[in-house]
Design an enzyme around this catalytic site. Sequence first.
Site, PDB file in Angstrom:
ATOM      1  N   ASP A 287       0.876  -1.173   0.000  1.00  5.52           N
ATOM      2  CA  ASP A 287       0.000   0.000   0.000  1.00  5.52           C
ATOM      3  C   ASP A 287       0.915   1.226   0.000  1.00  5.52           C
ATOM      4  OD1 ASP A 287       0.860   0.326   2.618  1.00  5.52           O
ATOM      5  OD2 ASP A 287      -1.135   0.254   3.513  1.00  5.52           O
TER       6      ASP A 287
ATOM      7  N   CYS B  36       3.125  -3.056   4.005  1.00  2.06           N
ATOM      8  CA  CYS B  36       2.257  -1.911   4.326  1.00  2.06           C
ATOM      9  C   CYS B  36       2.967  -1.115   5.419  1.00  2.06           C
ATOM     10  CB  CYS B  36       0.849  -2.369   4.722  1.00  2.06           C
ATOM     11  SG  CYS B  36       0.742  -3.445   6.162  1.00  2.06           S
TER      12      CYS B  36
ATOM     13  N   THR C 158       2.826  -1.269   8.737  1.00  5.19           N
ATOM     14  CA  THR C 158       3.338  -2.150   9.796  1.00  5.19           C
ATOM     15  C   THR C 158       3.584  -3.579   9.321  1.00  5.19           C
ATOM     16  OG1 THR C 158       1.082  -2.766  10.374  1.00  5.19           O
ATOM     17  CG2 THR C 158       2.048  -0.894  11.576  1.00  5.19           C
TER      18      THR C 158
ATOM     19  N   HIS D 175      11.899 -22.582   9.529  1.00  2.00           N
ATOM     20  CA  HIS D 175      10.921 -23.331  10.316  1.00  2.00           C
ATOM     21  C   HIS D 175       9.513 -23.301   9.720  1.00  2.00           C
ATOM     22  CE1 HIS D 175      13.270 -23.418  14.411  1.00  2.00           C
ATOM     23  NE2 HIS D 175      14.008 -23.811  13.376  1.00  2.00           N
TER      24      HIS D 175
ATOM     25  N   HIS E 275       9.506 -29.759  11.274  1.00  2.00           N
ATOM     26  CA  HIS E 275       8.820 -28.533  10.844  1.00  2.00           C
ATOM     27  C   HIS E 275       7.807 -28.834   9.745  1.00  2.00           C
ATOM     28  CE1 HIS E 275      11.478 -26.386  13.433  1.00  2.00           C
ATOM     29  NE2 HIS E 275      12.542 -26.891  12.812  1.00  2.00           N
TER      30      HIS E 275
END
Length: 149
Positions: free
Chosen positions: A7, A64, A66, A97, A132
């Site tokens: 964004d 974005c 955050t 992982h 994993h």
Amino acid sequence: MIVVGSDHGGYELKMAVLELLRKRAVECVDFGTDGSNSVDYPDFAAKVAAAVSSGDAQLGILICGTGIGMSISANKFSGVRAALVHDEFTAQMAREHNNANILAMGGRILTIEQGKKLVEVWLDAEFEGGRHQNRLDKITAIEQQVIKG
Ligand code: RB5
């Protein structure tokens, strides 16, 4: 192929990431946004996550402000494992992982250099498999249950 989206909050870092991928001769496609005008992150998360979910792209990168909204949105798609990373350790673990097929980052949290470094760490790390893989299989089982339910 790696598909990349952002964004307005991630636009600057996205452009730097695309430049890095091109320098590394990695095939990549820019899914927008195309500038600093305010847009809605789910629109771009959906484009990138749909391409990864369908297998049209092997990997995706979403940025974005955050990274939170991008990771929440992308993880609605079947087969997508979007990891929000903040540092080199989480970027490395996201691949080793979690075998994350989408990397999510915060353009308002990381410097351009930090963000580029996290992309390199994620790309250069290798999934460890073994226990994993069993855990990823359990995630897939949960996904299938939720879709059926
Ligand atoms: C946009 O202002 C901001 O909310 C967005 O970039 C992102 O941080 C959402 O998670």
